[in-house]
Design a protein around this motif. Structure first.
Motif, PDB file in Angstrom:
ATOM      1  N   ALA A 278      12.519  -5.608  -5.411  1.00  0.00           N
ATOM      2  CA  ALA A 278      11.658  -6.200  -4.486  1.00  0.00           C
ATOM      3  C   ALA A 278      11.308  -7.919  -4.589  1.00  0.00           C
ATOM      4  N   LEU A 279      11.445  -8.384  -3.486  1.00  0.00           N
ATOM      5  CA  LEU A 279      11.224  -9.921  -3.560  1.00  0.00           C
ATOM      6  C   LEU A 279      10.140 -10.604  -2.502  1.00  0.00           C
ATOM      7  N   ALA A 280       9.254 -11.441  -3.334  1.00  0.00           N
ATOM      8  CA  ALA A 280       8.393 -12.260  -2.747  1.00  0.00           C
ATOM      9  C   ALA A 280       8.370 -13.612  -2.860  1.00  0.00           C
ATOM     10  N   GLY A 281       7.971 -14.495  -1.959  1.00  0.00           N
ATOM     11  CA  GLY A 281       7.817 -15.900  -2.305  1.00  0.00           C
ATOM     12  C   GLY A 281       6.485 -16.395  -1.905  1.00  0.00           C
ATOM     13  N   PHE A 282       6.232 -17.729  -1.590  1.00  0.00           N
ATOM     14  CA  PHE A 282       4.999 -18.434  -1.547  1.00  0.00           C
ATOM     15  C   PHE A 282       5.204 -19.679  -0.656  1.00  0.00           C
ATOM     16  N   ASP A 283       4.408 -19.701   0.370  1.00  0.00           N
ATOM     17  CA  ASP A 283       4.337 -20.690   1.395  1.00  0.00           C
ATOM     18  C   ASP A 283       4.403 -20.482   2.710  1.00  0.00           C
ATOM     19  N   ASP A 284       5.039 -19.299   2.958  1.00  0.00           N
ATOM     20  CA  ASP A 284       5.423 -18.756   4.429  1.00  0.00           C
ATOM     21  C   ASP A 284       5.726 -19.983   5.262  1.00  0.00           C
ATOM     22  N   ILE A 285       6.950 -20.653   5.054  1.00  0.00           N
ATOM     23  CA  ILE A 285       7.671 -21.431   5.682  1.00  0.00           C
ATOM     24  C   ILE A 285       8.341 -20.653   6.972  1.00  0.00           C
ATOM     25  N   GLU A 286       8.692 -21.309   7.816  1.00  0.00           N
ATOM     26  CA  GLU A 286       9.320 -20.723   8.974  1.00  0.00           C
ATOM     27  C   GLU A 286      10.535 -19.887   8.721  1.00  0.00           C
ATOM     28  N   ALA A 287      11.386 -20.561   7.753  1.00  0.00           N
ATOM     29  CA  ALA A 287      12.711 -19.691   7.454  1.00  0.00           C
ATOM     30  C   ALA A 287      12.274 -18.393   6.709  1.00  0.00           C
ATOM     31  N   ALA A 288      10.954 -18.194   6.095  1.00  0.00           N
ATOM     32  CA  ALA A 288      10.815 -16.831   5.520  1.00  0.00           C
ATOM     33  C   ALA A 288      10.836 -15.507   6.464  1.00  0.00           C
ATOM     34  N   ARG A 289      10.478 -16.046   7.725  1.00  0.00           N
ATOM     35  CA  ARG A 289      10.442 -15.013   8.782  1.00  0.00           C
ATOM     36  C   ARG A 289      11.713 -14.532   9.207  1.00  0.00           C
ATOM     37  N   PHE A 290      13.105 -15.290   9.135  1.00  0.00           N
ATOM     38  CA  PHE A 290      14.381 -15.226   9.796  1.00  0.00           C
ATOM     39  C   PHE A 290      15.446 -14.866   8.480  1.00  0.00           C
ATOM     40  N   ALA A 291      14.924 -14.831   7.082  1.00  0.00           N
ATOM     41  CA  ALA A 291      15.650 -14.358   6.024  1.00  0.00           C
ATOM     42  C   ALA A 291      16.000 -12.726   6.455  1.00  0.00           C
ATOM     43  N   SER A 292      16.966 -12.341   5.758  1.00  0.00           N
ATOM     44  CA  SER A 292      17.514 -11.032   5.767  1.00  0.00           C
ATOM     45  C   SER A 292      17.501 -10.407   4.364  1.00  0.00           C
ATOM     46  N   PRO A 293      16.600  -9.570   3.899  1.00  0.00           N
ATOM     47  CA  PRO A 293      15.518  -9.067   4.955  1.00  0.00           C
ATOM     48  C   PRO A 293      14.335 -10.166   5.207  1.00  0.00           C
ATOM     49  N   PRO A 294      13.430 -10.232   6.231  1.00  0.00           N
ATOM     50  CA  PRO A 294      12.355 -11.105   6.211  1.00  0.00           C
ATOM     51  C   PRO A 294      11.395 -10.860   4.846  1.00  0.00           C
ATOM     52  N   LEU A 295      11.068 -12.419   4.369  1.00  0.00           N
ATOM     53  CA  LEU A 295      10.472 -12.306   3.305  1.00  0.00           C
ATOM     54  C   LEU A 295       8.780 -12.156   3.051  1.00  0.00           C
ATOM     55  N   THR A 296       8.703 -11.399   2.280  1.00  0.00           N
ATOM     56  CA  THR A 296       7.117 -11.332   1.887  1.00  0.00           C
ATOM     57  C   THR A 296       6.772 -12.531   1.327  1.00  0.00           C
ATOM     58  N   THR A 297       5.391 -12.913   1.638  1.00  0.00           N
ATOM     59  CA  THR A 297       5.276 -14.234   1.196  1.00  0.00           C
ATOM     60  C   THR A 297       3.686 -14.355   1.361  1.00  0.00           C
ATOM     61  N   VAL A 298       3.057 -15.754   0.931  1.00  0.00           N
ATOM     62  CA  VAL A 298       1.678 -16.132   1.004  1.00  0.00           C
ATOM     63  C   VAL A 298       1.634 -17.182   1.825  1.00  0.00           C
ATOM     64  N   ASP A 299       0.615 -17.282   2.655  1.00  0.00           N
ATOM     65  CA  ASP A 299       0.572 -18.352   3.648  1.00  0.00           C
ATOM     66  C   ASP A 299      -1.060 -18.846   3.366  1.00  0.00           C
ATOM     67  N   LEU A 300      -1.049 -20.098   2.948  1.00  0.00           N
ATOM     68  CA  LEU A 300      -2.005 -20.706   2.332  1.00  0.00           C
ATOM     69  C   LEU A 300      -2.821 -21.371   3.875  1.00  0.00           C
ATOM     70  N   GLY A 301      -2.328 -21.551   5.090  1.00  0.00           N
ATOM     71  CA  GLY A 301      -2.838 -21.981   6.047  1.00  0.00           C
ATOM     72  C   GLY A 301      -2.762 -23.397   6.187  1.00  0.00           C
ATOM     73  N   ARG A 302      -1.584 -23.937   6.432  1.00  0.00           N
ATOM     74  CA  ARG A 302      -1.488 -25.436   6.647  1.00  0.00           C
ATOM     75  C   ARG A 302      -2.244 -26.185   7.453  1.00  0.00           C
ATOM     76  N   GLU A 303      -2.559 -25.387   8.738  1.00  0.00           N
ATOM     77  CA  GLU A 303      -3.389 -25.866   9.672  1.00  0.00           C
ATOM     78  C   GLU A 303      -4.904 -26.110   9.351  1.00  0.00           C
ATOM     79  N   SER A 304      -5.398 -25.052   8.355  1.00  0.00           N
ATOM     80  CA  SER A 304      -6.814 -25.309   8.097  1.00  0.00           C
ATOM     81  C   SER A 304      -6.676 -26.286   6.853  1.00  0.00           C
ATOM     82  N   ILE A 305      -5.779 -26.391   6.131  1.00  0.00           N
ATOM     83  CA  ILE A 305      -6.008 -27.375   4.742  1.00  0.00           C
ATOM     84  C   ILE A 305      -5.676 -28.843   5.609  1.00  0.00           C
ATOM     85  N   ALA A 306      -4.704 -28.951   6.534  1.00  0.00           N
ATOM     86  CA  ALA A 306      -4.769 -30.320   7.345  1.00  0.00           C
ATOM     87  C   ALA A 306      -6.142 -30.674   8.008  1.00  0.00           C
ATOM     88  N   ARG A 307      -6.793 -29.756   8.723  1.00  0.00           N
ATOM     89  CA  ARG A 307      -8.016 -30.091   9.239  1.00  0.00           C
ATOM     90  C   ARG A 307      -9.070 -30.348   8.511  1.00  0.00           C
TER      91      ARG A 307
END
Length: 346
Positions: free
Chosen positions: A268-297
């Motif tokens: 089983a594989l997991a990453g961290f950051d939820d970059i756009e490429a994570a959704r298009f990996a094969s298979p799509p990557l389980t990951t953690v989204d820190l909420g870039r928009e919320s951090i920026a605001r």
């Protein structure tokens, strides 16, 4: 402005009001002033205005690099944030160099009104003594000794996110969870390692240092390739792999595929950051989204409120925390996830 005022038959104060959109004036007056400006070829000089007002309406975003997709996507969120309206954003890449970080933090002075700083090469004991030239917001964990300084912090949920994703892997029955991340240092990887170890301890799983692979630059796709190759060469047994960054996870995924190791059936594989490429990996990557928009605001709002004060040093240092979302995808589970956001924390 005196020349424009004479040409339009109004006072210099009226010209200032029209140019800056302040005060009151009739549509006819505005039309005369703008016609005079156009005829005379008058242009606002923001640098001259800044010298007089001591404001440049510019902030600096200091990042370790721009080749890590997370930083590039975060920079885009800062630029697009509603809180940034009316401000210009200057990007500074320190390239992970301690000397550049020191120089950037202490040399902006009259060039920008504030700084958003993502530490990388410098630990708190190195950057806190620096003479910060402008109001500054730091992204990351606030050390105790910073509480008395006029620095604002946005604390990201690195430890909590890592705890959640490792808990997810444990819930899938995985017990030999390997890790690829930064070598020990002041980076977010240290917090993610704490979350990893806490989740193991809570599940009664012993921490095995042979499962932890450190890489020099965890912002590179190639580091995932190198880290996974080293892990396989150790011949240590593992049934899951947690990478501290998605770029590392995608690089590792390519090595596992070439080695005939099926994801997620074998590992089983997991990453961290939820970059756009994570959704298009094969298979799509389980990951953690820190909420870039919320951090920026949050970062820009903190910075702007300090910049707007006559003396920003009068305002005590503040700390804001942001949450995370666990994005469960096909790389970590053989059964379909009920939703992409399996866990949400705030």
């Amino acid at each position: 402005m005196s020349t424009v005022a004479e040409k339009a038959g109004v006072s210099t104060k009226t010209v200032s009001n029209v140019v800056n959109g302040t005060g009151s004036y009739s549509p006819e007056t505005e039309q005369r002033v703008r016609a005079a400006i156009e005829e005379l070829g008058y242009h606002i000089n923001p640098f001259a205005r800044g010298l007089r007002s001591r404001r440049t309406d510019t902030i600096a975003l200091v990042l370790p690099n721009l080749y890590q997709p997370f930083y590039a996507e975060f920079a885009e969120q800062v630029i697009r944030s509603p809180e940034t309206q009316g401000l210009k954003v200057v990007l500074e890449s320190t390239r992970g160099d301690a000397g550049r970080e020191r120089a950037v933090l202490s040399s902006h002075r009259e060039l920008v009104d504030g700084v958003i700083y993502v530490p990388h090469a410098l630990g708190p004991e190195q950057y806190l003594p620096l003479p910060f030239a402008r109001p500054t917001v730091v992204l990351g964990e606030r050390p105790a000794e910073a509480a008395q300084l006029g620095l604002d912090y946005v604390e990201t949920a690195d430890e909590q996110g890592a705890h959640a994703v490792v808990g997810h892997l444990l819930a899938q029955g995985r017990r030999r969870i390997a890790v690829i991340g930064e070598r020990p240092g002041p980076w977010a990887g240290a917090r993610r390692l704490r979350g990893y170890r806490t989740a193991l301890a809570e599940a009664g799983v012993d921490y095995d240092e042979s499962l932890v692979i450190g890489v020099d630059d965890a912002d590179l796709w190639s580091s995932g390739v190198a880290g996974a190759t080293r892990l396989l060469r150790t011949r240590v047994r593992f049934d899951a792999l947690f990478c501290f960054h998605d770029v590392v996870a995608v690089g590792a995924l390519s090595v596992l595929a070439r080695s005939g190791i099926a994801v997620p059936d074998d590992v089983a594989l997991a990453g961290f950051d939820d970059i756009e490429a994570a959704r298009f990996a094969s298979p799509p990557l389980t990951t953690v989204d820190l909420g870039r928009e919320s951090i920026a605001r949050t970062a820009v709002a903190l910075l702007r409120s300090r910049m707007d004060r006559e003396d920003s040093r009068e305002l005590p240092g503040r700390r804001e925390s942001t949450g995370f979302d666990l994005r469960v995808r096909a790389s970590s589970t053989t059964t379909p996830a009920p939703t992409e956001s399996g866990v949400t924390a705030r």
